[in-house]
Design a protein around this motif. Structure first.
Motif, PDB file in Angstrom:
ATOM      1  N   VAL A 305      16.066  53.557  17.599  1.00 38.91           N
ATOM      2  CA  VAL A 305      16.569  54.749  18.215  1.00 38.91           C
ATOM      3  C   VAL A 305      15.374  55.738  18.574  1.00 38.91           C
ATOM      4  CG1 VAL A 305      18.063  56.969  18.163  1.00 38.91           C
ATOM      5  CG2 VAL A 305      18.635  54.608  16.834  1.00 38.91           C
ATOM      6  N   THR A 306      14.386  55.890  17.736  1.00 40.99           N
ATOM      7  CA  THR A 306      13.373  56.910  18.021  1.00 40.99           C
ATOM      8  C   THR A 306      12.383  56.661  19.226  1.00 40.99           C
ATOM      9  OG1 THR A 306      12.079  56.021  16.188  1.00 40.99           O
ATOM     10  CG2 THR A 306      13.218  57.860  15.709  1.00 40.99           C
ATOM     11  N   PRO A 307      12.039  55.224  19.596  1.00 41.72           N
ATOM     12  CA  PRO A 307      11.165  55.505  20.648  1.00 41.72           C
ATOM     13  C   PRO A 307      12.036  55.020  22.094  1.00 41.72           C
ATOM     14  CG  PRO A 307      11.218  53.189  19.618  1.00 41.72           C
ATOM     15  CD  PRO A 307      12.414  54.057  18.829  1.00 41.72           C
ATOM     16  N   ILE A 308      13.214  55.409  22.327  1.00 48.21           N
ATOM     17  CA  ILE A 308      13.980  54.955  23.314  1.00 48.21           C
ATOM     18  C   ILE A 308      13.674  55.932  24.732  1.00 48.21           C
ATOM     19  CG2 ILE A 308      15.908  53.770  22.590  1.00 48.21           C
ATOM     20  CD1 ILE A 308      17.745  56.104  22.889  1.00 48.21           C
ATOM     21  N   ASP A 309      13.172  57.069  24.400  1.00 46.83           N
ATOM     22  CA  ASP A 309      12.908  57.921  25.561  1.00 46.83           C
ATOM     23  C   ASP A 309      11.388  57.208  26.388  1.00 46.83           C
ATOM     24  OD1 ASP A 309      13.396  60.331  26.589  1.00 46.83           O
ATOM     25  OD2 ASP A 309      11.480  61.160  26.328  1.00 46.83           O
ATOM     26  N   ILE A 310      10.734  56.414  25.803  1.00 46.53           N
ATOM     27  CA  ILE A 310       9.710  55.882  26.303  1.00 46.53           C
ATOM     28  C   ILE A 310       9.835  54.537  27.007  1.00 46.53           C
ATOM     29  CG2 ILE A 310       7.795  57.340  25.576  1.00 46.53           C
ATOM     30  CD1 ILE A 310       6.984  54.908  23.777  1.00 46.53           C
ATOM     31  N   LEU A 311      11.127  53.908  26.776  1.00 47.57           N
ATOM     32  CA  LEU A 311      11.214  52.800  27.003  1.00 47.57           C
ATOM     33  C   LEU A 311      12.068  52.709  28.449  1.00 47.57           C
ATOM     34  CD1 LEU A 311      11.738  49.632  26.467  1.00 47.57           C
ATOM     35  CD2 LEU A 311      14.209  50.138  25.355  1.00 47.57           C
ATOM     36  N   GLU A 312      11.270  51.945  29.298  1.00 50.57           N
ATOM     37  CA  GLU A 312      11.820  51.905  30.761  1.00 50.57           C
ATOM     38  C   GLU A 312      13.135  51.184  30.648  1.00 50.57           C
ATOM     39  OE1 GLU A 312      11.432  52.640  34.608  1.00 50.57           O
ATOM     40  OE2 GLU A 312       9.622  52.797  33.368  1.00 50.57           O
ATOM     41  N   PRO A 313      14.234  51.676  31.272  1.00 47.68           N
ATOM     42  CA  PRO A 313      15.473  51.058  31.699  1.00 47.68           C
ATOM     43  C   PRO A 313      15.190  49.713  31.982  1.00 47.68           C
ATOM     44  CG  PRO A 313      15.608  53.243  32.544  1.00 47.68           C
ATOM     45  CD  PRO A 313      14.116  53.060  32.198  1.00 47.68           C
ATOM     46  N   GLY A 314      15.804  48.687  31.176  1.00 47.57           N
ATOM     47  CA  GLY A 314      15.916  47.372  31.264  1.00 47.57           C
ATOM     48  C   GLY A 314      14.637  46.682  30.684  1.00 47.57           C
ATOM     49  N   GLY A 315      13.901  47.300  30.081  1.00 49.19           N
ATOM     50  CA  GLY A 315      12.996  47.043  29.331  1.00 49.19           C
ATOM     51  C   GLY A 315      13.105  46.358  28.118  1.00 49.19           C
ATOM     52  N   MET A 366      24.753  54.535  16.156  1.00 46.85           N
ATOM     53  CA  MET A 366      23.571  54.605  16.864  1.00 46.85           C
ATOM     54  C   MET A 366      22.846  53.586  17.452  1.00 46.85           C
ATOM     55  SD  MET A 366      23.172  58.157  16.321  1.00 46.85           S
ATOM     56  CE  MET A 366      21.493  58.372  16.551  1.00 46.85           C
ATOM     57  N   GLN A 367      23.153  52.410  16.932  1.00 49.96           N
ATOM     58  CA  GLN A 367      22.391  51.225  17.533  1.00 49.96           C
ATOM     59  C   GLN A 367      22.721  51.004  19.001  1.00 49.96           C
ATOM     60  OE1 GLN A 367      22.296  47.416  15.220  1.00 49.96           O
ATOM     61  NE2 GLN A 367      22.568  46.544  17.033  1.00 49.96           N
ATOM     62  N   LEU A 368      23.880  51.669  19.270  1.00 48.95           N
ATOM     63  CA  LEU A 368      24.316  51.459  20.950  1.00 48.95           C
ATOM     64  C   LEU A 368      23.578  52.326  21.654  1.00 48.95           C
ATOM     65  CD1 LEU A 368      28.330  52.085  20.499  1.00 48.95           C
ATOM     66  CD2 LEU A 368      27.006  49.950  20.572  1.00 48.95           C
ATOM     67  N   LYS A 369      22.700  53.141  21.166  1.00 50.51           N
ATOM     68  CA  LYS A 369      21.687  53.957  21.948  1.00 50.51           C
ATOM     69  C   LYS A 369      20.708  53.220  22.550  1.00 50.51           C
ATOM     70  CE  LYS A 369      23.211  58.656  20.178  1.00 50.51           C
ATOM     71  NZ  LYS A 369      22.859  59.874  19.417  1.00 50.51           N
ATOM     72  N   PRO A 370      19.913  52.576  21.873  1.00 51.73           N
ATOM     73  CA  PRO A 370      18.891  51.703  22.353  1.00 51.73           C
ATOM     74  C   PRO A 370      19.316  50.392  23.232  1.00 51.73           C
ATOM     75  CG  PRO A 370      19.041  51.436  20.247  1.00 51.73           C
ATOM     76  CD  PRO A 370      19.833  52.500  20.276  1.00 51.73           C
ATOM     77  N   MET A 371      20.740  49.969  22.816  1.00 49.19           N
ATOM     78  CA  MET A 371      21.307  48.834  23.642  1.00 49.19           C
ATOM     79  C   MET A 371      21.579  49.317  24.914  1.00 49.19           C
ATOM     80  SD  MET A 371      23.371  47.100  20.387  1.00 49.19           S
ATOM     81  CE  MET A 371      24.281  45.920  21.357  1.00 49.19           C
ATOM     82  N   ARG A 372      21.847  50.565  24.986  1.00 48.92           N
ATOM     83  CA  ARG A 372      22.353  50.906  26.582  1.00 48.92           C
ATOM     84  C   ARG A 372      21.135  51.097  27.477  1.00 48.92           C
ATOM     85  NH1 ARG A 372      25.052  55.914  23.551  1.00 48.92           N
ATOM     86  NH2 ARG A 372      27.233  55.012  23.139  1.00 48.92           N
ATOM     87  N   VAL A 373      19.969  51.092  26.796  1.00 49.28           N
ATOM     88  CA  VAL A 373      18.543  51.186  27.801  1.00 49.28           C
ATOM     89  C   VAL A 373      18.014  50.064  27.937  1.00 49.28           C
ATOM     90  CG1 VAL A 373      16.405  52.284  27.694  1.00 49.28           C
ATOM     91  CG2 VAL A 373      18.358  53.476  26.651  1.00 49.28           C
ATOM     92  N   GLY A 374      17.800  48.991  27.006  1.00 50.99           N
ATOM     93  CA  GLY A 374      17.159  47.875  27.353  1.00 50.99           C
ATOM     94  C   GLY A 374      17.535  46.762  26.373  1.00 50.99           C
TER      95      GLY A 374
END
Length: 431
Positions: A305-315, A366-374
């Motif tokens: 969860v903590t690094p998702i702000d710097i993960l490019e969508p689809g990354g 909470m795991q859903l949050k990074p899964m939405r990004v990439g």
């Protein structure tokens, strides 16, 4: 640092990375903080120069009993440095040794027993001379009902040992927390020694899906606000707050009134931990911070969860976690199985109507949050085949191979690497 000298915190050691030639690594770490030259002197100074309170020796005078809260095995709090001097100060000020209790703030985690309890306490003298108990959130009779919070109506019950003690002190570690903003202070009380209904209420979807319930944020964070109200309901409370570096050495300690002393520790650490990054990355590599945080898959979610702000969508987000103790609680296992069976959207739909979350399903939420990004990829050696299946993420056999594959797949050699996992919070800010 040499490009191939990069290591991820993993278990009790490290995982060495060998990057492909085309990789351009950006290593994201906490700012280096000076180590304290004398830990014992720093602890004594904190006791003698508290924040918003009298010195510990004065606080203890005239008290008939005391309760000291400590964190469980999931946090590497340097209890060995301060528990004995804290207890001895209390005894010198007149509190009988047999009326002092150390209470392990387990929340809804399992108890810490035997050798593990000795590891948590960290001091043989304390183990031999002081009563040490675990908190059991599901034992209703162990708690005092304090009624509901005024703001959001959370039912509040707190461990009787703490509530009925004459002197109450929470101790802990101040570090980023992926939903409550920061750990330590008020969080050691709730969820630390709260009853299960209290914990399950402010871990329900109406709290968890709030956009302000994120790491390093206290302003408008509903979990933090609820925790503040709960500690005020308990009454007079103090806290000792520690900050450690990557070597797990003490770099800062505060003592005093629970809210003020905690905010002072947050003010010390936030600029060193919340790291501004000028771009997003299609490949992010991180860890679950090594032992003890990477003992279970349950705790591993924090590192996703903590690094998702710097993960490019689809990354691609690649995380390494030893999971030496396995998956986590039976309730968490059941929630993960439902996630895999229902899929993310239907699983979330089952949560949003609840006022009382099922135990540990909030971690799956909470795991859903990074899964939405990439795309999330996990390297671990501690899970069996069924456990790997119900992680709901892609399992990899090699971090090095996964990095090389991600760089090729995205056509971008830029790789963000966060060796200490959720203890570091990268924030995308340009300029």
């Amino acid at each position: 640092m040499a490009r191939n000298g990069i290591e991820l915190a993993y278990g009790r050691g490290a995982l060495h990375l060998t990057l492909p030639d085309e990789a351009e690594p950006t290593v994201i770490r906490k700012a280096v903080l000076p180590k304290l030259p004398d830990n014992a002197a720093a602890v004594r100074h904190a006791f003698d120069q508290p924040i918003g309170a009298k010195p510990l020796r004065e606080l203890a005078r005239g008290r008939k009993s005391a309760c000291i809260l400590i964190c469980d095995i999931t946090r590497p709090v340097p209890n060995r440095l301060f528990l004995r001097p804290m207890v001895e100060t209390m005894v010198e000020s007149g509190i009988p040794l047999d009326r002092i209790t150390i209470l392990v703030a387990t929340g809804l985690h399992r108890p810490n027993l035997g050798e593990e309890l000795a590891e948590v306490v960290g001091d043989p003298w304390v183990m031999a001379n002081v009563r040490v108990e675990n908190h059991y959130a599901r034992n209703t009779e162990d708690h005092v009902d304090l009624g509901p919070t005024r703001t959001r109506g959370t039912p509040v019950s707190i461990n009787r040992i703490l509530v009925e003690a004459d002197l109450r002190i929470a101790t802990g570690l101040v570090e980023p927390h992926f939903m409550a903003g920061w750990s330590g202070g008020r969080k050691v009380v709730a969820p630390g020694v709260a009853g299960h209904a209290t914990i399950r209420t402010f871990h329900s979807a109406r709290f968890m899906e709030d956009p302000l319930a994120i790491q390093c944020n206290l302003v408008g964070n509903p979990l933090h606000e609820e925790q503040l109200e709960i500690v005020r309901m308990v009454g007079e409370l103090y806290a000792l707050n520690t900050v450690i570096d990557e070597d797990r050495d003490l770099v800062h300690v505060t003592f005093g009134e629970i809210i003020q002393s905690h905010l002072a520790a947050v003010g010390f650490i936030e600029h060193a931990t919340r790291i501004k990054v000028g771009r997003r990355f299609k490949t992010v590599v991180t860890s679950s911070a090594g032992y003890p945080l990477d003992k279970t898959y349950y705790q591993t979610v924090k590192g996703m969860v903590t690094p998702i702000d710097i993960l490019e969508p689809g990354g691609t987000l690649i995380i390494a976690s030893r999971c030496s103790e396995g998956f986590g609680s039976p309730e968490f296992r059941e929630a993960q199985a439902r996630l895999v069976e229902l899929g993310p959207e239907r699983f979330l739909a089952t949560l949003t109507a609840k006022s009382l979350a099922e135990i540990d399903e909030w971690q799956t939420e909470m795991q859903l949050k990074p899964m939405r990004v990439g795309r999330i990829q996990l390297y671990t050696e501690g899970l069996d085949q069924e456990e790997l299946r119900i992680t709901g993420v892609e399992i990899i056999r090699s971090v090095d191979a996964a990095i090389a594959d991600s760089v090729t797949r995205h056509g971008d050699g830029a790789v963000a690497i966060i060796p200490e996992g959720p203890y570091v919070v990268p924030v995308h800010e340009v300029g």
